[in-house]
Enzyme design. Sequence first.
Site, PDB file in Angstrom:
ATOM      1  NE  ARG A 104      -3.594  -0.338   2.385  1.00 29.60           N
ATOM      2  CZ  ARG A 104      -4.648  -0.676   1.655  1.00 29.60           C
ATOM      3  NH1 ARG A 104      -5.184   0.185   0.823  1.00 29.60           N
ATOM      4  NH2 ARG A 104      -5.162  -1.879   1.760  1.00 29.60           N
ATOM      5  CB  THR A 108      -1.968   7.107  -3.345  1.00 31.47           C
ATOM      6  OG1 THR A 108      -1.401   5.787  -3.400  1.00 31.47           O
ATOM      7  CG2 THR A 108      -1.038   8.068  -4.077  1.00 31.47           C
ATOM      8  CG  ASP A 200      -2.343  -8.231   9.745  1.00 28.94           C
ATOM      9  OD1 ASP A 200      -1.801  -9.264   9.297  1.00 28.94           O
ATOM     10  OD2 ASP A 200      -2.272  -7.118   9.195  1.00 28.94           O
ATOM     11  CG  ASP A 203       0.764  -8.980  11.836  1.00 32.46           C
ATOM     12  OD1 ASP A 203       1.753  -9.092  11.092  1.00 32.46           O
ATOM     13  OD2 ASP A 203       0.305  -7.877  12.204  1.00 32.46           O
TER      14      ASP A 203
END
Length: 209
Positions: A104, A108, A200, A203
Amino acid sequence: MGQIHVMDHPLIQHKVGILRNKDTGSKEFRELVEELAMLMCYEATRNLTLEEVEVETPVAVTKAKAIAGKKLGIVPIIRAGLGMVDGMLSLVPAAKVGHVGLYRDPETLEPVEYYCKLPYDADEREIFVIDPMLATGGSAVAAIQYIKDKGAQRIRFLCIIAAPEGVKRLQEAHPDVDIYIGALDEKLNEHGYIIPGLGDAGDRLYGTK
């Protein structure tokens, strides 16, 4: 318009419940993700096209069924999607595996491709794009677009947990893609996490923070 399939099989729902538990450790979490991928693959391949073939049993020649045309392609979105690959391969060992890697952009907040390697004949295969979570939908939308740009035409998306926002975004961007979901959750929070979700997935799969 692609169809949305929320899977209601008791085994899938049972294992999703254990997956959500914050006390489920990485080893068990990985095993559950693999098992869920296998169960979801079984459900998601229900309408594959079959053809009639001739086989010889130990006692006679007979007609049997085989998946028509090319076999399947499995494309995990790195990294969490890797946890689903072996479960699917246990059912369809002849499938070819590609990979799409995204990060990512901090400015933006949009996904950027850093890796995309697909089977050479992806355009002839039924491609299953896999990722445990469909949250905002940004990564899934981008990954599927990269795969389409490489020539693939028949694509399905599999995820274990989805938020309504991600489903809507994926449907709008790729109306031809069927979406298979283990559990459809309530919403995203202000940080883009699925509620109630499971945290997550990457993770929890790999023991990182």
